[in-house]
Design a protein around this motif. Structure first.
Motif, PDB file in Angstrom:
ATOM      1  N   UNK A  78      37.031  49.841  30.567  1.00 20.64           N
ATOM      2  CA  UNK A  78      37.621  50.973  31.495  1.00 20.64           C
ATOM      3  C   UNK A  78      37.110  52.127  31.552  1.00 20.64           C
ATOM      4  N   UNK A  79      37.618  52.180  30.066  1.00 24.51           N
ATOM      5  CA  UNK A  79      37.786  53.839  29.178  1.00 24.51           C
ATOM      6  C   UNK A  79      36.662  53.363  28.209  1.00 24.51           C
ATOM      7  N   UNK A  80      36.251  55.174  27.802  1.00 24.08           N
ATOM      8  CA  UNK A  80      35.341  55.394  26.676  1.00 24.08           C
ATOM      9  C   UNK A  80      36.150  56.258  26.266  1.00 24.08           C
ATOM     10  N   UNK A  81      36.425  56.769  25.340  1.00 19.71           N
ATOM     11  CA  UNK A  81      37.028  57.734  24.517  1.00 19.71           C
ATOM     12  C   UNK A  81      36.987  58.690  22.850  1.00 19.71           C
ATOM     13  N   UNK A  82      37.001  59.521  22.941  1.00 19.81           N
ATOM     14  CA  UNK A  82      36.941  59.940  21.268  1.00 19.81           C
ATOM     15  C   UNK A  82      38.300  61.244  20.254  1.00 19.81           C
ATOM     16  N   UNK A  83      38.466  61.009  19.483  1.00 18.16           N
ATOM     17  CA  UNK A  83      39.244  61.967  19.296  1.00 18.16           C
ATOM     18  C   UNK A  83      38.648  62.774  17.776  1.00 18.16           C
ATOM     19  N   UNK A  84      39.508  64.545  17.819  1.00 17.92           N
ATOM     20  CA  UNK A  84      38.705  65.569  17.065  1.00 17.92           C
ATOM     21  C   UNK A  84      39.781  65.815  16.274  1.00 17.92           C
ATOM     22  N   UNK A  85      39.898  65.840  15.028  1.00 18.28           N
ATOM     23  CA  UNK A  85      41.049  66.316  13.834  1.00 18.28           C
ATOM     24  C   UNK A  85      40.812  67.274  13.230  1.00 18.28           C
ATOM     25  N   UNK A  86      41.442  68.778  13.124  1.00 16.02           N
ATOM     26  CA  UNK A  86      40.681  69.371  11.763  1.00 16.02           C
ATOM     27  C   UNK A  86      41.179  71.145  12.222  1.00 16.02           C
ATOM     28  N   UNK A  87      41.146  71.023  14.124  1.00 14.23           N
ATOM     29  CA  UNK A  87      40.578  72.023  14.691  1.00 14.23           C
ATOM     30  C   UNK A  87      42.115  72.879  14.308  1.00 14.23           C
ATOM     31  N   UNK A  88      42.151  73.852  14.198  1.00 17.38           N
ATOM     32  CA  UNK A  88      43.380  75.541  13.470  1.00 17.38           C
ATOM     33  C   UNK A  88      43.849  75.323  15.489  1.00 17.38           C
ATOM     34  N   UNK A  89      44.602  75.588  15.441  1.00 15.90           N
ATOM     35  CA  UNK A  89      45.898  76.358  16.538  1.00 15.90           C
ATOM     36  C   UNK A  89      45.134  77.407  17.465  1.00 15.90           C
ATOM     37  N   UNK A  90      45.460  77.605  18.446  1.00 18.93           N
ATOM     38  CA  UNK A  90      45.354  79.287  18.603  1.00 18.93           C
ATOM     39  C   UNK A  90      43.541  79.144  19.420  1.00 18.93           C
TER      40      UNK A  90
END
Length: 358
Positions: A20-32
């Motif tokens: 039904x879905x594909x997706x992804x996550x990315x970590x390590x990007x600072x706020x703002x």
């Protein structure tokens, strides 16, 4: 789940072609960081199949950001996106579920996951997941737009038809405009020749491969590490995650392998107090570390293995040899769509390198 970890950024990709879905996550990007969602939508639109030189499977690719971005700015938390799969024809794969398609991942996935893999449309190995690559990559690319870093991409060749090499191009305003299209080339005359080559393969129920070239400008010297964490190694790890990629070349590596040191060495010069090289045969990298010149590499895509001709295969249950004629909706060439994928997904590592230097 497929994942990759760089010095600052980690990325995970999940889903299968007919889920039904594909997706992804990315970590390590600072706020703002400001994220331009329109830019991301534009890149997603470029990857979509168009005309008679691409698959007839049409997906809306309306991505949904479910964490990590609020009021168009990064929150510092993991950024997770999902894309719905709507235009699925899973029945096309029922007839051949026990017959691995030649040069696909069907057989290796069957062995790896003991037959429990989702075979529909290639499952997790499908080019369908490159829609996620483009969204996550263009998020990083959106952040880089506020820096001096620039990523350019083009279709360099289709079959035996060659276009221009970035290392030999005079980047005029016209060239920049040509590179913005969903079939990016330096000269429009090459696009016409490339499309004819794809149409020729399609009319024979066949497919054709080609190359994509990338140029990264604006990164300082001294980024990266030697040996196994070299810039070449990390770029290659990322690029080989794209289905259909079979090779990568940095600078003019293949050409200079047939040359001599006196003809291929990049001699130094000082330009307004800045160290430069007269040529860039090395593609901007020495010893696995950036030298301040443009990073240039070429990605080699195989011909799409799904073709309308009879091919030889076997039955996974009986081990009897059979002939196979693949049905369904397939691209006669993935290079032009692959160029959009490569240009965006490489932004993940480019952002990682940029964060290393700031």
């Amino acid at each position: 789940m497929s994942s990759i970890q760089f010095k600052n950024i980690k990325m995970n990709i999940f889903g299968e072609s007919h889920n039904d879905y594909i997706g992804g996550t990315i970590e390590g990007i600072q706020a703002g960081h400001k994220i331009n969602l329109n830019v991301i939508r534009e890149e997603v639109e470029k990857r979509k199949p168009k005309g008679n030189i691409s698959t007839s499977r049409k997906e809306e690719d309306d991505f949904k950001i479910i964490s990590g971005i609020f009021n168009d700015r990064t929150t510092g938390m993991p950024i997770t996106i999902i894309i719905e799969n709507k235009n699925k024809k899973s029945k096309d794969y029922e007839k051949t579920k026990d017959i691995p398609r030649p040069s696909h991942s069907d057989y290796t996935a069957f062995k790896k996951y003991e037959g429990f893999n989702d075979y529909r449309g290639g499952g997790h190995f499908s080019g369908r997941l490159t829609a996620v690559f483009v969204v996550l990559g263009s998020i990083c690319k959106s952040i880089l737009e506020n820096t001096e870093v620039e990523i350019l991409g083009q279709v360099k060749s289709i079959g035996e038809i060659e276009g221009e090499d970035f290392l030999d191009v005079n980047f005029t305003k016209e060239v920049y405009e040509n590179l913005k299209s969903n079939f990016p080339v330096c000269k429009m005359e090459h696009k016409e020749k490339f499309i004819k080559e794809i149409e020729k393969a399609k009319n024979k129920n066949d497919s054709v491969g080609g190359t994509v070239q990338i140029m990264i400008r604006g990164l300082q010297s001294g980024l990266g590490n030697p040996m196994f964490e070299s810039v070449e190694s990390n770029i290659s790890k990322l690029i080989f995650g794209i289905p259909g990629v079979k090779g990568i070349e940095f600078g003019k590596g293949i050409e200079i392998s047939k040359s001599s040191g006196s003809k291929s060495n990049d001699n130094y010069k000082i330009e307004s107090g800045v160290v430069k090289t007269i040529t860039n045969n090395s593609g901007g990298i020495n010893g696995g570390i950036t030298n301040g010149m443009e990073i240039v590499f070429t990605v080699y895509f195989r011909p799409t293995p799904s073709i309308g001709m009879e091919q030889k295969s076997f039955n996974l249950n009986t081990l009897e040899e059979v002939t196979l004629e693949i049905e369904g909706r397939h691209d006669p060439c993935i290079v032009h769509r692959g160029s959009i994928v490569v240009k965006n997904i490489i932004a993940v590592y480019v952002l990682d390198m940029y964060l290393e230097g700031v």
